[in-house]
Write an enzyme that holds these catalytic residues in place. Structure first.
Site, PDB file in Angstrom:
ATOM      1  N   GLY A   1       0.825  -1.202   0.000  1.00 54.69           N
ATOM      2  CA  GLY A   1       0.000   0.000   0.000  1.00 54.69           C
ATOM      3  C   GLY A   1       0.855   1.245   0.000  1.00 54.69           C
ATOM      4  O   GLY A   1       2.042   1.183   0.305  1.00 54.69           O
ATOM      5  N   PRO A   2       0.250   2.373  -0.322  1.00 52.89           N
ATOM      6  CA  PRO A   2       0.999   3.627  -0.371  1.00 52.89           C
ATOM      7  C   PRO A   2       1.565   3.992   0.998  1.00 52.89           C
ATOM      8  O   PRO A   2       1.107   3.474   2.010  1.00 52.89           O
ATOM      9  CB  PRO A   2      -0.031   4.657  -0.836  1.00 52.89           C
ATOM     10  CG  PRO A   2      -1.331   3.976  -0.890  1.00 52.89           C
ATOM     11  CD  PRO A   2      -1.148   2.532  -0.689  1.00 52.89           C
ATOM     12  N   PRO A   3       2.560   4.860   1.021  1.00 50.81           N
ATOM     13  CA  PRO A   3       3.180   5.235   2.290  1.00 50.81           C
ATOM     14  C   PRO A   3       2.174   5.875   3.235  1.00 50.81           C
ATOM     15  O   PRO A   3       1.282   6.587   2.797  1.00 50.81           O
ATOM     16  CB  PRO A   3       4.261   6.248   1.898  1.00 50.81           C
ATOM     17  CG  PRO A   3       4.237   6.369   0.431  1.00 50.81           C
ATOM     18  CD  PRO A   3       3.150   5.537  -0.124  1.00 50.81           C
ATOM     19  N   GLY A   4       2.351   5.618   4.489  1.00 51.13           N
ATOM     20  CA  GLY A   4       1.538   6.297   5.499  1.00 51.13           C
ATOM     21  C   GLY A   4       0.167   5.707   5.716  1.00 51.13           C
ATOM     22  O   GLY A   4      -0.639   6.274   6.438  1.00 51.13           O
TER      23      GLY A   4
ATOM     24  N   LYS B   1       0.711   0.386   7.420  1.00 54.95           N
ATOM     25  CA  LYS B   1       1.140  -1.007   7.277  1.00 54.95           C
ATOM     26  C   LYS B   1       1.868  -1.466   8.539  1.00 54.95           C
ATOM     27  O   LYS B   1       1.627  -2.565   9.045  1.00 54.95           O
ATOM     28  CB  LYS B   1       2.063  -1.148   6.053  1.00 54.95           C
ATOM     29  CG  LYS B   1       1.380  -0.795   4.751  1.00 54.95           C
ATOM     30  CD  LYS B   1       2.273  -1.015   3.560  1.00 54.95           C
ATOM     31  CE  LYS B   1       3.361   0.023   3.419  1.00 54.95           C
ATOM     32  NZ  LYS B   1       2.848   1.339   2.985  1.00 54.95           N
ATOM     33  N   THR B   2       2.733  -0.617   9.041  1.00 52.48           N
ATOM     34  CA  THR B   2       3.475  -0.966  10.247  1.00 52.48           C
ATOM     35  C   THR B   2       2.538  -1.128  11.437  1.00 52.48           C
ATOM     36  O   THR B   2       2.667  -2.062  12.225  1.00 52.48           O
ATOM     37  CB  THR B   2       4.511   0.126  10.555  1.00 52.48           C
ATOM     38  OG1 THR B   2       5.198   0.442   9.353  1.00 52.48           O
ATOM     39  CG2 THR B   2       5.498  -0.330  11.585  1.00 52.48           C
TER      40      THR B   2
ATOM     41  N   HIS C   1      -3.494  34.136 -14.727  1.00 46.42           N
ATOM     42  CA  HIS C   1      -3.238  32.697 -14.879  1.00 46.42           C
ATOM     43  C   HIS C   1      -4.211  31.885 -14.030  1.00 46.42           C
ATOM     44  O   HIS C   1      -4.901  30.996 -14.532  1.00 46.42           O
ATOM     45  CB  HIS C   1      -1.788  32.401 -14.483  1.00 46.42           C
ATOM     46  CG  HIS C   1      -1.405  30.962 -14.510  1.00 46.42           C
ATOM     47  ND1 HIS C   1      -0.604  30.426 -15.498  1.00 46.42           N
ATOM     48  CD2 HIS C   1      -1.707  29.938 -13.680  1.00 46.42           C
ATOM     49  CE1 HIS C   1      -0.443  29.132 -15.271  1.00 46.42           C
ATOM     50  NE2 HIS C   1      -1.095  28.808 -14.162  1.00 46.42           N
ATOM     51  N   GLU C   2      -4.306  32.236 -12.782  1.00 49.73           N
ATOM     52  CA  GLU C   2      -5.176  31.458 -11.882  1.00 49.73           C
ATOM     53  C   GLU C   2      -6.639  31.625 -12.264  1.00 49.73           C
ATOM     54  O   GLU C   2      -7.418  30.667 -12.190  1.00 49.73           O
ATOM     55  CB  GLU C   2      -4.957  31.871 -10.427  1.00 49.73           C
ATOM     56  CG  GLU C   2      -3.541  31.725  -9.894  1.00 49.73           C
ATOM     57  CD  GLU C   2      -2.930  30.350 -10.125  1.00 49.73           C
ATOM     58  OE1 GLU C   2      -3.692  29.382 -10.297  1.00 49.73           O
ATOM     59  OE2 GLU C   2      -1.698  30.251 -10.173  1.00 49.73           O
TER      60      GLU C   2
HETATM   61  C1  NHX Z   1       9.760  30.354 -10.028  1.00 46.65           C
HETATM   62  N1  NHX Z   1       7.516  29.813  -9.383  1.00 46.65           N
HETATM   63  O1  NHX Z   1      10.045  29.175  -9.979  1.00 46.65           O
HETATM   64  C2  NHX Z   1       8.497  30.848  -9.380  1.00 46.65           C
HETATM   65  C3  NHX Z   1       8.766  31.239  -7.955  1.00 46.65           C
HETATM   66  C4  NHX Z   1       2.267  30.768 -13.435  1.00 46.65           C
HETATM   67  C5  NHX Z   1       1.599  32.382 -11.744  1.00 46.65           C
HETATM   68  N2  NHX Z   1      10.514  31.233 -10.616  1.00 46.65           N
HETATM   69  O2  NHX Z   1       0.387  26.847 -12.289  1.00 46.65           O
HETATM   70  O3  NHX Z   1       3.698  29.281  -9.318  1.00 46.65           O
HETATM   71  O4  NHX Z   1       6.976  30.048 -11.521  1.00 46.65           O
HETATM   72  O5  NHX Z   1      -1.910  27.548 -11.383  1.00 46.65           O
HETATM   73  C6  NHX Z   1       4.148  22.338  -7.540  1.00 46.65           C
HETATM   74  C7  NHX Z   1       3.160  23.272  -7.793  1.00 46.65           C
HETATM   75  C8  NHX Z   1       7.286  24.985  -9.891  1.00 46.65           C
HETATM   76  C9  NHX Z   1       5.421  22.516  -8.003  1.00 46.65           C
HETATM   77  C10 NHX Z   1       3.456  24.399  -8.517  1.00 46.65           C
HETATM   78  C11 NHX Z   1       7.005  23.842  -9.179  1.00 46.65           C
HETATM   79  C12 NHX Z   1       5.047  25.709  -9.687  1.00 46.65           C
HETATM   80  C13 NHX Z   1       1.590  27.667 -10.463  1.00 46.65           C
HETATM   81  C14 NHX Z   1       6.688  27.097 -10.916  1.00 46.65           C
HETATM   82  C15 NHX Z   1       1.641  30.033 -11.148  1.00 46.65           C
HETATM   83  N3  NHX Z   1      -0.774  27.723 -10.707  1.00 46.65           N
HETATM   84  N4  NHX Z   1       4.748  28.396 -11.021  1.00 46.65           N
HETATM   85  C16 NHX Z   1       0.357  27.374 -11.239  1.00 46.65           C
HETATM   86  C17 NHX Z   1       3.664  28.851 -10.427  1.00 46.65           C
HETATM   87  C18 NHX Z   1       6.844  29.477 -10.509  1.00 46.65           C
HETATM   88  C19 NHX Z   1       6.322  25.903 -10.154  1.00 46.65           C
HETATM   89  C20 NHX Z   1       5.721  23.648  -8.714  1.00 46.65           C
HETATM   90  C21 NHX Z   1       4.753  24.583  -8.961  1.00 46.65           C
HETATM   91  C22 NHX Z   1       2.300  31.076 -11.965  1.00 46.65           C
HETATM   92  C23 NHX Z   1       2.365  28.738 -11.180  1.00 46.65           C
HETATM   93  C24 NHX Z   1       5.980  28.271 -10.356  1.00 46.65           C
HETATM   94 ZN    ZN Z   2      -1.303  27.091 -13.348  1.00 44.47          ZN
END
Ligand code: NHX
Ligand code: ZN
Length: 691
Positions: A234-237, A240-241, A457-458
């Site tokens: 199963g997945p971690p956490g 299982k233990t 973007h969001e």
């Molecule tokens: C950078 N971060 O790395 C900056 C700080 C497009 C407005 N220079 O898609 O934050 O650019 O909808 C898990 C989750 C890297 C791992 C998000 C690894 C995002 C997130 C890059 C919004 N929201 N991008 C998005 C964003 C970025 C990144 C991640 C991650 C942005 C976008 C990060």
């Molecule tokens: Zn995004």
């Protein structure tokens, strides 16, 4: 639970008692050195500075006897016991030397001195080895002493690393198993099935094992054999233990717990001898349970490719484990439980009948099980009436038992930080957000134009997921930096058992909505979409190569669940198919991007309103979207749940999972890109690179 380390004979008892203190050794050594230096060699002896002068003394007949030390090119001589000789050699303060009458002098070489002696026909000459105690000591005893010291030092350091003195570490215990023994006794700390919340199915299966241990006769009388082992998968956490401990607690037998990586050591042959030792100890304590956590550390399938990733030491350990499991009779009362999160990579020999022939699947908890788990972990926490367990269970899809424990703890810490006397609902919501999305980084410096990009973007994600029936239901949108992300759209994924193509496509479309919004409304695209694009690409490749969902390659799956493909790095399809897969994946993504653009253009006004509102408020909830776009024409499963429970108002500040992080799509659990067949294998999804 009484917890003992095994093989105490070698270990020092609790680190107390007469302790072997290192500084004592240092002290003694220094004393010996000084002692030999000052007292071993220090008879009052006059050093004659020049060799010719000494020669003269000999020729003048002042010298009674001579000792030659050829190695040191030195001579010691005794002066004749007569006043004139003494005075001639020692001068006025001859009384100092009167007792031994010794002089010493450097000679050019032993040969030259011999020549001179024979010239003057001096008789009383003896040749001696160096009698310097200090040097003697240096050459003979010191190396051993240093060696012993080194050993002592190393042993102490090693046992120090293993968590305190008295531990089973140290180089003298290298071949011993490091298993921890949880013995019966101390019933207060015993884990029983009552302590295991959820996991109803797994519990039922494992109860049988308890029955074997408690009453083996019942099964063997009819000619059946007691199984030797069971594998908890199963997945971690997921507990299982805990489950294994509960088996021991219920059956009331000793419980040996060990991690698979404990077998592995830098010394050759250690793993195998540890396995032997473990089984020897277990047989002494039978009936008992051996629990090997993370068995994949030793149990990975032995490589067929001899030069790639083969690890002789690990294989020896595995072989020893296999032999031991075959070796003890099935009635000896030792049952081995092992935990892994990937049964498919284990060596097939381990899973053969007579070894780990039963697999017990421990899944992520569903909503009801999460409720039970919450109830367990909320016990020690002071909560007030705002906290509703049903609500918490609903807000945490895809969380494992360990995650839930973490949420409860984090919530308590957050409440304490705020100086509250009770933990409230909001603290739990914050804790969930924190665990899902990482730490909030309010201090990150973001310019106005960057902020605008993030908001647009969001808002793109939000708009599209609002407009698509099968997209995950949105809970909120934030432009507050958290973890790695600058902003996020938070969803509450449905816990589907099965995902249909429409779901995947709609989710892809919503994920691409961020990039599309940047392009349409800001006329510039950013690198920030990397995470979105990565996920979309992986999903697209999974659709084509695993789920058989493309037009050109329908109903073909190149997924390999057996994990023992012979084609290590080669793909199971031709180069042409590879190109087709690429083309199809590209098509799917392109199509969804087009669709995202279309939807955004259709709802441009609403989107922009949303983005501007987001810029002002930073956090926007689902009902703000409802105000802008109107009610969604279809009820999501989420809404259904709310309706059923009649607490729709509670959803206002519901946290959820941001696009991108935990995507808790239990549906695709089996064959999702998140659970790729084998990390070592080159799959189509490995192609995209991080920019
Ligand atoms: C950078 N971060 O790395 C900056 C700080 C497009 C407005 N220079 O898609 O934050 O650019 O909808 C898990 C989750 C890297 C791992 C998000 C690894 C995002 C997130 C890059 C919004 N929201 N991008 C998005 C964003 C970025 C990144 C991640 C991650 C942005 C976008 C990060
Ligand atoms: Zn995004």
């Amino acid at each position: 639970m009484e917890q003992k380390k095994i093989q105490t004979p070698q270990a020092k008892p609790g680190g107390k008692g007469p302790k072997f203190n290192l500084s004592w050794i240092y002290g003694i050594i220094v004393l010996i050195l000084f002692g030999t230096y000052f007292f071993g060699d220090r008879v009052p002896m006059k050093e004659i500075p020049s060799y010719p002068v000494f020669k003269q003394f000999v020729m003048d007949g002042h010298i009674a006897s001579i000792e030659v030390f050829p190695q040191k090119n030195q001579v010691e001589a005794v002066v004749k016991d007569s006043m004139p000789s003494m005075k001639a050699v020692f001068g006025d303060n001859y009384e100092t030397y009167a007792k031994e009458r010794k002089v010493t002098v450097k000679i050019p070489s032993a040969d030259k001195f011999e020549e001179f002696i024979s010239e003057v026909k001096f008789q009383q000459v003896a040749y001696k080895e160096s009698k310097n105690y200090f040097e003697l000591f240096l050459y003979s005893v010191l190396p051993f002493l240093l060696l012993i010291l080194f050993f002592v030092f190393m042993t102490r350091r090693m046992s120090g690393q293993m968590g305190g003195s008295g531990g089973p570490g140290g180089i003298f215990n290298v071949g011993k198993s490091k298993a921890q023994l949880f013995d019966k006794g101390n019933a207060a700390n015993r884990v029983t099935f009552k302590d295991v919340a959820g996991l109803a199915g797994a519990k039922q299966e494992i109860e049988e094992i308890v029955a074997f241990l408690k009453n083996p006769g019942k099964y063997t009388e009819l000619g059946g054999k007691i199984p030797k082992g069971a594998l908890l998968v199963g997945p971690p956490g997921t507990g299982k233990t805990l489950l294994a401990k509960a088996v021991a607690g219920e059956a009331d037998v000793p419980f040996f717990s060990m991690s698979g990586s404990d077998f592995v050591e830098m010394f050759v042959g250690v793993g195998a001898s540890r396995v032997r030792d473990l089984f020897r100890q277990a047989k002494e304590k039978a009936p008992c349970i051996i629990f090997i956590d993370e068995i994949d550390a030793v149990g990975r399938s032995r490589g067929k490719n001899p030069n790639m990733g083969s690890n002789d030491e690990r294989e020896n350990t595995l072989n020893q484990l296999l032999t031991e499991m075959d070796g003890f009779g099935s009635n000896s009362g030792v049952i081995i439980l092992a935990a892994t999160n990937r049964a498919d990579i284990l060596d097939k020999a381990l899973l053969r009948a007579g070894r780990f022939d039963r697999q017990i699947h421990v899944d992520l908890p569903d909503i009801h099980e999460r409720k039970q788990i919450f109830n367990v972990h909320l016990r020690p926490i002071k909560i007030n009436e705002t906290v509703d367990v049903n609500f918490l269970a609903k807000q945490t899809p895809g969380f494992s038992g360990a995650d839930i424990a973490n949420v409860c703890n984090e919530a308590a810490l957050i409440a304490a930080r705020k100086g509250k006397s009770f933990v409230e609902k909001q603290d739990f919501l914050d804790a969930v957000d924190r665990i899902v999305g990482g730490l909030e980084k309010k201090t990150k410096i973001i310019t106005q134009s960057e902020k605008k990009s993030i908001a647009y973007h969001e808002a793109g994600h939000a708009t599209i997921s609002w407009m698509l029936e099968h997209a995950n239901p949105l809970v909120k949108v934030t432009i507050v930096p958290r973890g790695e992300a600058l902003g996020a759209a938070w969803y509450l994924p449905e816990e589907r058992q099965l995902t249909v193509k429409e779901h995947i496509l709609d989710e892809m479309c919503a994920t691409l909505g961020g990039r599309a919004a940047e392009e349409i409304f800001l006329n510039q695209i950013s690198t920030g979409a990397i995470n979105d694009l990565e996920r979309v690409t992986k999903r697209a490749y999974a659709m084509v190569a695993y789920f058989g969902m493309s037009e050109q390659l329908p109903n073909l799956s190149y997924y390999d669940s057996s994990g023992n493909s012979d084609y290590g790095f080669t793909k199971p399809y031709s180069e042409k198919t590879a190109e087709l897969i690429d083309a199809e994946a590209k098509n799917i993504v392109a199509e969804q991007y087009k669709r995202a653009r279309k939807i955004l253009k259709q709802h441009a006004e609403g989107h922009n309103k949303l983005a501007e509102l987001l810029l002002v408020r930073e956090v926007i909830f689902a009902e703000d979207l409802e105000e802008i776009f109107g009610k969604r024409p279809w009820a999501s499963r989420h809404d259904e749940l709310i309706l059923q429970n009649g607490n729709g108002s509670e959803e206002e500040d519901a946290p959820a999972l941001p696009v991108g992080e935990v995507v808790v799509d239990s549906s695709a659990e089996v064959m999702d890109e998140t659970t790729t067949p084998d990390s070592e294998k080159k799959t189509p999804e490995d192609t995209p690179e991080k920019a």
